[in-house]
Design a protein around this motif. Structure first.
Motif, mmCIF file in Angstrom:
data_model
loop_
_atom_site.group_PDB
_atom_site.id
_atom_site.type_symbol
_atom_site.label_atom_id
_atom_site.label_comp_id
_atom_site.label_asym_id
_atom_site.label_seq_id
_atom_site.Cartn_x
_atom_site.Cartn_y
_atom_site.Cartn_z
ATOM 1 N N UNK A 33 35.838 12.408 -6.674
ATOM 2 C CA UNK A 33 37.281 12.337 -6.390
ATOM 3 C C UNK A 33 37.801 10.916 -6.605
ATOM 4 N N UNK A 34 37.028 9.931 -6.187
ATOM 5 C CA UNK A 34 37.431 8.533 -6.398
ATOM 6 C C UNK A 34 37.523 8.214 -7.887
ATOM 7 N N UNK A 35 36.577 8.720 -8.655
ATOM 8 C CA UNK A 35 36.551 8.452 -10.092
ATOM 9 C C UNK A 35 37.693 9.170 -10.798
ATOM 10 N N UNK A 36 37.871 10.451 -10.520
ATOM 11 C CA UNK A 36 38.903 11.229 -11.198
ATOM 12 C C UNK A 36 40.308 10.733 -10.883
ATOM 13 N N UNK A 37 40.503 10.218 -9.680
ATOM 14 C CA UNK A 37 41.834 9.734 -9.310
ATOM 15 C C UNK A 37 42.094 8.333 -9.852
ATOM 16 N N UNK A 38 41.041 7.669 -10.321
ATOM 17 C CA UNK A 38 41.190 6.297 -10.796
ATOM 18 C C UNK A 38 41.088 5.285 -9.676
ATOM 19 N N UNK A 39 40.986 5.755 -8.454
ATOM 20 C CA UNK A 39 40.929 4.884 -7.288
ATOM 21 C C UNK A 39 39.663 4.037 -7.287
ATOM 22 N N UNK A 42 39.961 0.372 -8.321
ATOM 23 C CA UNK A 42 40.719 -0.595 -7.534
ATOM 24 C C UNK A 42 39.740 -1.374 -6.654
ATOM 25 N N UNK A 43 40.218 -2.444 -6.072
ATOM 26 C CA UNK A 43 39.348 -3.244 -5.204
ATOM 27 C C UNK A 43 38.821 -2.411 -4.039
ATOM 28 N N UNK A 44 39.698 -1.704 -3.358
ATOM 29 C CA UNK A 44 39.310 -0.849 -2.226
ATOM 30 C C UNK A 44 38.403 0.293 -2.683
ATOM 31 N N UNK A 45 38.751 0.906 -3.815
ATOM 32 C CA UNK A 45 37.951 2.002 -4.338
ATOM 33 C C UNK A 45 36.547 1.572 -4.737
ATOM 34 N N UNK A 46 36.444 0.371 -5.309
ATOM 35 C CA UNK A 46 35.129 -0.160 -5.673
ATOM 36 C C UNK A 46 34.282 -0.368 -4.435
ATOM 37 N N UNK A 106 35.306 9.248 4.228
ATOM 38 C CA UNK A 106 35.754 10.600 4.487
ATOM 39 C C UNK A 106 37.240 10.648 4.844
ATOM 40 N N UNK A 107 37.875 9.477 4.869
ATOM 41 C CA UNK A 107 39.322 9.453 5.046
ATOM 42 C C UNK A 107 39.935 10.151 3.837
ATOM 43 N N UNK A 108 41.102 10.664 4.009
ATOM 44 C CA UNK A 108 41.741 11.396 2.927
ATOM 45 C C UNK A 108 41.852 10.537 1.677
ATOM 46 N N UNK A 109 41.367 11.074 0.565
ATOM 47 C CA UNK A 109 41.447 10.358 -0.705
ATOM 48 C C UNK A 109 42.902 10.185 -1.100
ATOM 49 N N UNK A 110 43.752 11.061 -0.635
ATOM 50 C CA UNK A 110 45.174 10.968 -0.976
ATOM 51 C C UNK A 110 45.799 9.681 -0.446
ATOM 52 N N UNK A 111 45.210 9.077 0.588
ATOM 53 C CA UNK A 111 45.784 7.857 1.163
ATOM 54 C C UNK A 111 45.234 6.589 0.517
ATOM 55 N N UNK A 112 44.302 6.732 -0.414
ATOM 56 C CA UNK A 112 43.712 5.555 -1.057
ATOM 57 C C UNK A 112 44.691 4.983 -2.063
ATOM 58 N N UNK A 113 44.624 3.654 -2.281
ATOM 59 C CA UNK A 113 45.495 3.039 -3.278
ATOM 60 C C UNK A 113 45.259 3.668 -4.662
ATOM 61 N N UNK A 114 46.309 3.832 -5.419
ATOM 62 C CA UNK A 114 46.174 4.388 -6.741
ATOM 63 C C UNK A 114 46.193 5.893 -6.780
ATOM 64 N N UNK A 115 46.280 6.535 -5.630
ATOM 65 C CA UNK A 115 46.297 7.996 -5.596
ATOM 66 C C UNK A 115 47.503 8.483 -4.805
#
Length: 117
Positions: A33-39, A42-46, A106-115
């Motif tokens: 999910x992190x990869x597909x969203x592009x998140x 990002x710094x946080x996603x990495x 496990x926090x909602x991926x929707x709340x991550x930067x870039x998504x």
């Protein structure tokens, strides 16, 4: 005649293998999910991605210990109860460590930067 001790050991091993498999599936799905969203890029996603990869390493190590318990690895299955208990204790610790690392993700991926959207 049924060997109850052997049946209990087999059931316990099945339960632990199922837990390990479920955790691996969840961590991989979160990474996907992190990869597909592009998140992930990002710094946080990495940071989250690295945490998830470390969790996968712990889960792979737990899988190796479970193989050792089953005798499916290079070594025969341990027979001494102390060794069996020590291996299950190590697997429990690895699960806990992996859960802590993955729990941050496990926090909602929707709340991550870039998504956002």
């Amino acid at each position: 005649m049924v060997d109850l001790h052997r049946a209990r050991r087999a059931k316990r091993l099945d339960i632990y293998r199922s837990r390990q498999s479920d955790r691996v599936r969840t961590v991989r799905a979160t990474l996907e999910a992190l990869t597909q969203s592009g998140t992930l890029f990002t710094k946080e996603g990495t940071r989250r991605g690295l945490s998830l990869l470390k969790a996968l390493q712990f889960l792979q190590r737990a899988g190796a210990r479970l193989d050792e318990l089953s005798g499916g690895g290079v070594l025969p299955a341990p027979r001494r109860p102390e060794r069996v208990d020590a291996l299950y204790s190590e697997v429990d610790d690895l699960f806990e460590r992996a859960d802590k690392l993955a729990g941050r993700d496990e926090a909602s991926v929707a709340r991550l930067p870039g998504n956002q959207g």
